[in-house]
Design an enzyme around this catalytic site. Structure first.
Site, PDB file in Angstrom:
ATOM      1  N   GLY A   1      -5.239  -5.275  11.820  1.00 36.26           N
ATOM      2  CA  GLY A   1      -4.582  -4.331  12.732  1.00 36.26           C
ATOM      3  C   GLY A   1      -3.897  -5.065  13.881  1.00 36.26           C
ATOM      4  O   GLY A   1      -3.712  -4.525  14.969  1.00 36.26           O
TER       5      GLY A   1
ATOM      6  N   THR B   1      -0.875  -5.919  14.547  1.00 35.03           N
ATOM      7  CA  THR B   1       0.416  -5.510  15.118  1.00 35.03           C
ATOM      8  C   THR B   1       0.284  -4.225  15.935  1.00 35.03           C
ATOM      9  O   THR B   1       1.269  -3.718  16.461  1.00 35.03           O
ATOM     10  CB  THR B   1       1.495  -5.299  14.033  1.00 35.03           C
ATOM     11  OG1 THR B   1       1.036  -4.313  13.109  1.00 35.03           O
ATOM     12  CG2 THR B   1       1.784  -6.593  13.277  1.00 35.03           C
ATOM     13  N   GLY B   2      -0.931  -3.706  16.032  1.00 35.45           N
ATOM     14  CA  GLY B   2      -1.156  -2.465  16.772  1.00 35.45           C
ATOM     15  C   GLY B   2      -1.175  -2.670  18.273  1.00 35.45           C
ATOM     16  O   GLY B   2      -0.983  -3.790  18.771  1.00 35.45           O
ATOM     17  N   TYR B   3      -1.439  -1.597  19.004  1.00 36.76           N
ATOM     18  CA  TYR B   3      -1.357  -1.623  20.474  1.00 36.76           C
ATOM     19  C   TYR B   3      -2.225  -2.720  21.089  1.00 36.76           C
ATOM     20  O   TYR B   3      -1.733  -3.599  21.799  1.00 36.76           O
ATOM     21  CB  TYR B   3      -1.745  -0.261  21.071  1.00 36.76           C
ATOM     22  CG  TYR B   3      -1.654  -0.273  22.587  1.00 36.76           C
ATOM     23  CD1 TYR B   3      -0.408  -0.196  23.210  1.00 36.76           C
ATOM     24  CD2 TYR B   3      -2.782  -0.420  23.381  1.00 36.76           C
ATOM     25  CE1 TYR B   3      -0.304  -0.253  24.601  1.00 36.76           C
ATOM     26  CE2 TYR B   3      -2.685  -0.476  24.770  1.00 36.76           C
ATOM     27  CZ  TYR B   3      -1.447  -0.385  25.372  1.00 36.76           C
ATOM     28  OH  TYR B   3      -1.342  -0.457  26.738  1.00 36.76           O
ATOM     29  N   ILE B   4      -3.526  -2.690  20.828  1.00 35.29           N
ATOM     30  CA  ILE B   4      -4.399  -3.713  21.423  1.00 35.29           C
ATOM     31  C   ILE B   4      -4.477  -4.941  20.530  1.00 35.29           C
ATOM     32  O   ILE B   4      -4.749  -6.053  20.997  1.00 35.29           O
ATOM     33  CB  ILE B   4      -5.808  -3.144  21.761  1.00 35.29           C
ATOM     34  CG1 ILE B   4      -6.556  -4.049  22.762  1.00 35.29           C
ATOM     35  CG2 ILE B   4      -6.655  -2.924  20.517  1.00 35.29           C
ATOM     36  CD1 ILE B   4      -5.931  -4.165  24.132  1.00 35.29           C
TER      37      ILE B   4
ATOM     38  N   LYS C   1       8.759  -4.635  13.285  1.00 36.58           N
ATOM     39  CA  LYS C   1       7.676  -5.567  13.619  1.00 36.58           C
ATOM     40  C   LYS C   1       8.128  -7.030  13.593  1.00 36.58           C
ATOM     41  O   LYS C   1       7.334  -7.932  13.845  1.00 36.58           O
ATOM     42  CB  LYS C   1       6.514  -5.371  12.644  1.00 36.58           C
ATOM     43  CG  LYS C   1       5.809  -4.049  12.857  1.00 36.58           C
ATOM     44  CD  LYS C   1       4.635  -3.829  11.929  1.00 36.58           C
ATOM     45  CE  LYS C   1       3.924  -2.522  12.279  1.00 36.58           C
ATOM     46  NZ  LYS C   1       2.938  -2.108  11.324  1.00 36.58           N
TER      47      LYS C   1
ATOM     48  N   LYS D   1     -16.849   6.739  15.044  1.00 30.10           N
ATOM     49  CA  LYS D   1     -17.142   5.370  15.490  1.00 30.10           C
ATOM     50  C   LYS D   1     -18.652   5.143  15.620  1.00 30.10           C
ATOM     51  O   LYS D   1     -19.144   4.052  15.317  1.00 30.10           O
ATOM     52  CB  LYS D   1     -16.449   5.082  16.827  1.00 30.10           C
ATOM     53  CG  LYS D   1     -14.927   5.008  16.721  1.00 30.10           C
ATOM     54  CD  LYS D   1     -14.321   4.645  18.073  1.00 30.10           C
ATOM     55  CE  LYS D   1     -12.812   4.481  17.986  1.00 30.10           C
ATOM     56  NZ  LYS D   1     -12.221   4.076  19.282  1.00 30.10           N
TER      57      LYS D   1
END
Length: 306
Positions: A9, A11-14, A43, A131
């Site tokens: 993950g 390339t995601g925000y965090i 990307k 979660k």
């Protein structure tokens, strides 16, 4: 060389901040990428940045078990930064880690409140419960873990002071959930990345929660506004939204507004980020553990918007 770190993950925000921090720290850094992402024009700039910083791309997909196992077998640490909609997909990572059998640490995608201490309402509570269940599955499988509780992203919360639809902090009036006295924690994304990578290989954080809760980043909404007013030399009109009114708004608002409002409710009305002391049996605090990280304070962060 240090442990090999795989980010899923990335390339995601965090995710991009975690990849950057890992590459900077000198750990051999791997990013799991779908073929489609590598050739995605949106990307390309990020992919190029990763390449320049020495990141190795492993092609794979959460839905392709073999590719996942193959990627995981090449590393020591797996950090998941998948987004909101992919939380349940992480059971596939658990299965692949179990099969690979070589992982020293797994950090699932948390990056928010301590979910075992949350008192949220729906719709965000549904996501939080996913979660929580994932935590229990990791523990049941005996996978070594660290959970990252980074509280609020500064880029998300401080860029507009959580004013719906605003693109900058307000200069005339501000809507405040609750009475404005409940304290929350705001952390800059590069700092979250740095703390996450350090914790991922630290024996002191094994099977523990890392709370990113630096003393200079704990503010109530009222304190935040006072700090901002001082900087801009202006007093804002404050509109307080009582809890019952906020709950009504959550019920009546469409997606994603209801999600945002329910997050605001658990943080700024319930106080889910600050109502408890860190229990040393289960958790450690990042700024105490890593005093060498010069974190950005809330005060410094909001100065850029003046």
């Amino acid at each position: 060389m240090g442990e090999k770190i795989l980010i899923i993950g990335g390339t995601g925000y965090i995710g991009k901040f975690v990849v950057e921090a890992s590459a900077k720290s000198g750990h051999p850094t791997f990013a799991l990428m779908r073929e489609a992402s590598l050739s995605d024009p949106a990307k390309s700039e990020l992919v190029e940045t990763f390449k320049k910083s020495g990141v190795t791309f492993l092609t794979g997909d959460l839905n392709d078990h073999e590719s996942l196992v193959k990627a995981i077998k090449q590393v020591d640490v797996v950090i998941s930064t998948v987004g909101f909609m992919q939380i349940a997909d992480q059971y596939k990572i658990i299965a692949a880690i179990k099969e690979a059998g070589n992982v020293k640490r797994f950090l699932p995608s948390e990056f928010g409140n301590d979910l075992d201490r949350c008192r949220a309402v729906d719709p965000i509570n549904q996501n939080f419960q996913l979660k929580v269940q994932l935590r229990r599955a990791i523990e049941a499988e005996g996978i070594p873990y660290t959970y990252i509780v980074c509280n609020l992203f500064a880029g998300y919360a401080l860029s507009n002071f959580l004013q719906l639809g605003a693109t900058a902090p307000p200069r005339d009036k501000i809507v405040i959930p609750g009475d404005g006295n409940v304290k929350a924690v705001f952390n800059e994304e590069h700092d979250i990345g740095a703390y996450t990578v350090k914790a991922s290989v630290d024996p002191r954080t094994l099977n523990k929660i890392l709370y990113i809760k630096p003393p200079h980043n704990i503010y109530s909404f009222n304190e935040l506004v006072a700090c901002w007013e001082k900087k801009i030399g202006n007093t804002l009109e404050k509109i307080y939204v009582a809890e019952d009114e906020l709950l009504k708004q959550i019920e009546e608002s469409p997606m994603p507004v209801n999600v945002i409002l329910s997050i605001n409710h658990c943080i700024f009305v319930k106080g889910d980020q600050t109502y408890f002391e860190i229990d040393p049996a289960v958790g450690v605090e990042a700024s105490q553990l890593y005093p060498d990280v010069k974190y950005t304070t809330v005060d410094e962060y909001i100065t850029q918007f003046v």
